[in-house]
Write a protein that holds these residues in place. Sequence first.
Motif, PDB file in Angstrom:
ATOM      1  N   GLU A  51      18.333 -11.967  -8.301  1.00 30.12           N
ATOM      2  CA  GLU A  51      17.921 -12.775  -7.148  1.00 30.12           C
ATOM      3  C   GLU A  51      17.755 -11.910  -5.900  1.00 30.12           C
ATOM      4  O   GLU A  51      16.749 -12.011  -5.174  1.00 30.12           O
ATOM      5  N   ASN A  52      18.731 -11.058  -5.635  1.00 34.60           N
ATOM      6  CA  ASN A  52      18.676 -10.226  -4.433  1.00 34.60           C
ATOM      7  C   ASN A  52      17.560  -9.194  -4.508  1.00 34.60           C
ATOM      8  O   ASN A  52      16.905  -8.902  -3.507  1.00 34.60           O
ATOM      9  N   PHE A  53      17.343  -8.647  -5.696  1.00 32.98           N
ATOM     10  CA  PHE A  53      16.268  -7.671  -5.843  1.00 32.98           C
ATOM     11  C   PHE A  53      14.916  -8.330  -5.582  1.00 32.98           C
ATOM     12  O   PHE A  53      14.051  -7.758  -4.907  1.00 32.98           O
ATOM     13  N   SER A  54      14.719  -9.520  -6.094  1.00 31.43           N
ATOM     14  CA  SER A  54      13.473 -10.245  -5.875  1.00 31.43           C
ATOM     15  C   SER A  54      13.247 -10.504  -4.386  1.00 31.43           C
ATOM     16  O   SER A  54      12.131 -10.331  -3.865  1.00 31.43           O
ATOM     17  N   LYS A  55      14.297 -10.887  -3.685  1.00 29.00           N
ATOM     18  CA  LYS A  55      14.181 -11.146  -2.246  1.00 29.00           C
ATOM     19  C   LYS A  55      13.913  -9.859  -1.471  1.00 29.00           C
ATOM     20  O   LYS A  55      13.136  -9.856  -0.505  1.00 29.00           O
ATOM     21  N   LEU A  56      14.538  -8.769  -1.893  1.00 32.69           N
ATOM     22  CA  LEU A  56      14.279  -7.487  -1.240  1.00 32.69           C
ATOM     23  C   LEU A  56      12.831  -7.053  -1.434  1.00 32.69           C
ATOM     24  O   LEU A  56      12.201  -6.503  -0.516  1.00 32.69           O
ATOM     25  N   LEU A  57      12.285  -7.291  -2.616  1.00 38.98           N
ATOM     26  CA  LEU A  57      10.886  -6.952  -2.876  1.00 38.98           C
ATOM     27  C   LEU A  57       9.952  -7.744  -1.964  1.00 38.98           C
ATOM     28  O   LEU A  57       8.975  -7.209  -1.427  1.00 38.98           O
ATOM     29  N   THR A  58      10.256  -9.015  -1.776  1.00 41.21           N
ATOM     30  CA  THR A  58       9.446  -9.844  -0.875  1.00 41.21           C
ATOM     31  C   THR A  58       9.508  -9.317   0.542  1.00 41.21           C
ATOM     32  O   THR A  58       8.480  -9.207   1.236  1.00 41.21           O
ATOM     33  N   TYR A  59      10.709  -8.947   0.981  1.00 42.43           N
ATOM     34  CA  TYR A  59      10.881  -8.407   2.336  1.00 42.43           C
ATOM     35  C   TYR A  59      10.196  -7.050   2.456  1.00 42.43           C
ATOM     36  O   TYR A  59       9.577  -6.738   3.474  1.00 42.43           O
ATOM     37  N   GLN A  60      10.291  -6.263   1.399  1.00 38.60           N
ATOM     38  CA  GLN A  60       9.679  -4.926   1.403  1.00 38.60           C
ATOM     39  C   GLN A  60       8.169  -5.011   1.615  1.00 38.60           C
ATOM     40  O   GLN A  60       7.592  -4.236   2.386  1.00 38.60           O
ATOM     41  N   LEU A  69      10.865   0.578  -4.073  1.00 39.27           N
ATOM     42  CA  LEU A  69      12.110  -0.108  -4.401  1.00 39.27           C
ATOM     43  C   LEU A  69      12.234  -0.194  -5.917  1.00 39.27           C
ATOM     44  O   LEU A  69      11.443  -0.866  -6.588  1.00 39.27           O
ATOM     45  N   GLY A  70      13.224   0.527  -6.462  1.00 38.57           N
ATOM     46  CA  GLY A  70      13.449   0.533  -7.897  1.00 38.57           C
ATOM     47  C   GLY A  70      14.794  -0.072  -8.242  1.00 38.57           C
ATOM     48  O   GLY A  70      15.580  -0.423  -7.360  1.00 38.57           O
ATOM     49  N   ILE A  71      15.059  -0.166  -9.522  1.00 35.40           N
ATOM     50  CA  ILE A  71      16.300  -0.787  -9.996  1.00 35.40           C
ATOM     51  C   ILE A  71      17.054   0.165 -10.906  1.00 35.40           C
ATOM     52  O   ILE A  71      16.455   0.851 -11.730  1.00 35.40           O
ATOM     53  N   GLY A  72      18.369   0.217 -10.727  1.00 34.42           N
ATOM     54  CA  GLY A  72      19.210   1.097 -11.528  1.00 34.42           C
ATOM     55  C   GLY A  72      20.182   0.342 -12.412  1.00 34.42           C
ATOM     56  O   GLY A  72      20.275  -0.884 -12.369  1.00 34.42           O
ATOM     57  N   THR A  73      20.920   1.094 -13.221  1.00 37.44           N
ATOM     58  CA  THR A  73      21.877   0.551 -14.193  1.00 37.44           C
ATOM     59  C   THR A  73      21.173  -0.367 -15.191  1.00 37.44           C
ATOM     60  O   THR A  73      21.638  -1.462 -15.508  1.00 37.44           O
ATOM     61  N   ILE A  74      20.025   0.096 -15.683  1.00 35.49           N
ATOM     62  CA  ILE A  74      19.274  -0.649 -16.689  1.00 35.49           C
ATOM     63  C   ILE A  74      19.584  -0.056 -18.055  1.00 35.49           C
ATOM     64  O   ILE A  74      19.311   1.113 -18.312  1.00 35.49           O
ATOM     65  N   LYS A  75      20.147  -0.877 -18.950  1.00 26.63           N
ATOM     66  CA  LYS A  75      20.635  -0.378 -20.232  1.00 26.63           C
ATOM     67  C   LYS A  75      19.907  -0.924 -21.450  1.00 26.63           C
ATOM     68  O   LYS A  75      20.190  -0.498 -22.570  1.00 26.63           O
ATOM     69  N   THR A  76      18.977  -1.862 -21.244  1.00 31.75           N
ATOM     70  CA  THR A  76      18.240  -2.418 -22.373  1.00 31.75           C
ATOM     71  C   THR A  76      16.765  -2.576 -22.018  1.00 31.75           C
ATOM     72  O   THR A  76      16.393  -2.633 -20.839  1.00 31.75           O
ATOM     73  N   THR A  81      12.168  -4.821 -18.789  1.00 34.43           N
ATOM     74  CA  THR A  81      11.004  -5.704 -18.754  1.00 34.43           C
ATOM     75  C   THR A  81      11.125  -6.740 -17.651  1.00 34.43           C
ATOM     76  O   THR A  81      10.172  -6.994 -16.903  1.00 34.43           O
ATOM     77  N   ALA A  82      12.306  -7.338 -17.523  1.00 34.40           N
ATOM     78  CA  ALA A  82      12.521  -8.377 -16.509  1.00 34.40           C
ATOM     79  C   ALA A  82      12.298  -7.836 -15.104  1.00 34.40           C
ATOM     80  O   ALA A  82      11.643  -8.476 -14.267  1.00 34.40           O
ATOM     81  N   TYR A  83      12.825  -6.655 -14.843  1.00 40.95           N
ATOM     82  CA  TYR A  83      12.696  -6.104 -13.488  1.00 40.95           C
ATOM     83  C   TYR A  83      11.301  -5.543 -13.226  1.00 40.95           C
ATOM     84  O   TYR A  83      10.817  -5.578 -12.086  1.00 40.95           O
ATOM     85  N   ILE A  84      10.645  -5.040 -14.239  1.00 51.71           N
ATOM     86  CA  ILE A  84       9.253  -4.602 -14.068  1.00 51.71           C
ATOM     87  C   ILE A  84       8.377  -5.803 -13.729  1.00 51.71           C
ATOM     88  O   ILE A  84       7.497  -5.722 -12.865  1.00 51.71           O
ATOM     89  N   GLU A  85       8.621  -6.928 -14.388  1.00 52.83           N
ATOM     90  CA  GLU A  85       7.855  -8.133 -14.098  1.00 52.83           C
ATOM     91  C   GLU A  85       8.100  -8.619 -12.673  1.00 52.83           C
ATOM     92  O   GLU A  85       7.203  -9.210 -12.050  1.00 52.83           O
ATOM     93  N   MET A  86       9.284  -8.370 -12.138  1.00 53.85           N
ATOM     94  CA  MET A  86       9.569  -8.719 -10.740  1.00 53.85           C
ATOM     95  C   MET A  86       8.805  -7.829  -9.768  1.00 53.85           C
ATOM     96  O   MET A  86       8.473  -8.250  -8.666  1.00 53.85           O
ATOM     97  N   GLY A  87       8.572  -6.571 -10.192  1.00 54.69           N
ATOM     98  CA  GLY A  87       7.863  -5.645  -9.315  1.00 54.69           C
ATOM     99  C   GLY A  87       8.560  -4.329  -9.064  1.00 54.69           C
ATOM    100  O   GLY A  87       8.174  -3.591  -8.147  1.00 54.69           O
ATOM    101  N   GLN A 107       4.128   0.140 -19.582  1.00 53.89           N
ATOM    102  CA  GLN A 107       3.800  -0.492 -18.304  1.00 53.89           C
ATOM    103  C   GLN A 107       3.394   0.521 -17.220  1.00 53.89           C
ATOM    104  O   GLN A 107       3.020   0.132 -16.117  1.00 53.89           O
ATOM    105  N   GLY A 108       3.493   1.812 -17.534  1.00 52.92           N
ATOM    106  CA  GLY A 108       3.151   2.835 -16.552  1.00 52.92           C
ATOM    107  C   GLY A 108       4.139   2.932 -15.411  1.00 52.92           C
ATOM    108  O   GLY A 108       3.781   3.289 -14.283  1.00 52.92           O
ATOM    109  N   VAL A 109       5.403   2.616 -15.700  1.00 50.31           N
ATOM    110  CA  VAL A 109       6.463   2.639 -14.689  1.00 50.31           C
ATOM    111  C   VAL A 109       7.365   3.842 -14.931  1.00 50.31           C
ATOM    112  O   VAL A 109       7.744   4.129 -16.077  1.00 50.31           O
ATOM    113  N   LEU A 110       7.719   4.538 -13.873  1.00 47.36           N
ATOM    114  CA  LEU A 110       8.579   5.717 -13.994  1.00 47.36           C
ATOM    115  C   LEU A 110       9.963   5.320 -14.500  1.00 47.36           C
ATOM    116  O   LEU A 110      10.588   4.407 -13.967  1.00 47.36           O
ATOM    117  N   TRP A 111      10.440   6.039 -15.503  1.00 48.97           N
ATOM    118  CA  TRP A 111      11.792   5.849 -16.053  1.00 48.97           C
ATOM    119  C   TRP A 111      12.606   7.102 -15.796  1.00 48.97           C
ATOM    120  O   TRP A 111      12.184   8.210 -16.130  1.00 48.97           O
TER     121      TRP A 111
END
Length: 215
Positions: A51-60, A69-76, A81-87, A107-111
């Motif tokens: 929820e907070n990441f989605s709101k930060l993306l909107t504000y960004q 704005l990327g996301i960390g501690t992704i283990k699966t 996929t869920a966070y890439i779909e968020m942006g 998806q062409g997203v940096l890992w």
Amino acid sequence: MKSTLDHILKYPVLPVYYNEDIHTCTEVVNACYQGGIRVFEFVNRGEKAPENFSKLLTYQRAHWPDLLLGIGTIKTAAMATAYIEMGATFIVSPVVKAEIAAVTLEQGVLWVPGCMTPTEISHAEDLGAPLVKLFPGDTLGTGFLKAIKPLFPAMRFMPTGGVNPTADSIAGWFGAGVSAVGLGSKLFAKPEGAIGYDWLVQRSREMMDWVGRYR
């Protein structure tokens, strides 16, 4: 993916942060942005992370146009996929997993996978990661990086943990050959008696100045 990596290499300080309160999150990211930071890793470590990441993306999109704005501690793969779909513009993992590599490459997203051994670095390289997170950085240290870097001439490294918001720490890590640094609690340690976030603006500005001087 390449444009994201190029942006990180241009602005190679990545704050690593999570808070349950979205107002606090916004204030913290904004202070870092005002201090010149242009890449931020929010972490998936609490129930309000999506929820907070989605709101930060909107504000960004409205207020921080050149912030990645990327996301960390992704283990699966499902998390990725869920966070890439968020942006999310990049995915950081504490582990090396082929399933996450497959999703991000598709998806062409940096890992950016977390590595602690030459075997893990080699595996990450084989899976297509151009940048790895050395974690925990305080355990590995600059000596480890100097020893293994010649084995992986095409790989770029980013320590997380063990990086201090000081000129000596930044000089030491970049002198050892890192391409970027990640900082968590040490960056966000509030000085005694401080009010507001001006101290974080100044600390972020100092970090960017030191990087410009020592890299």
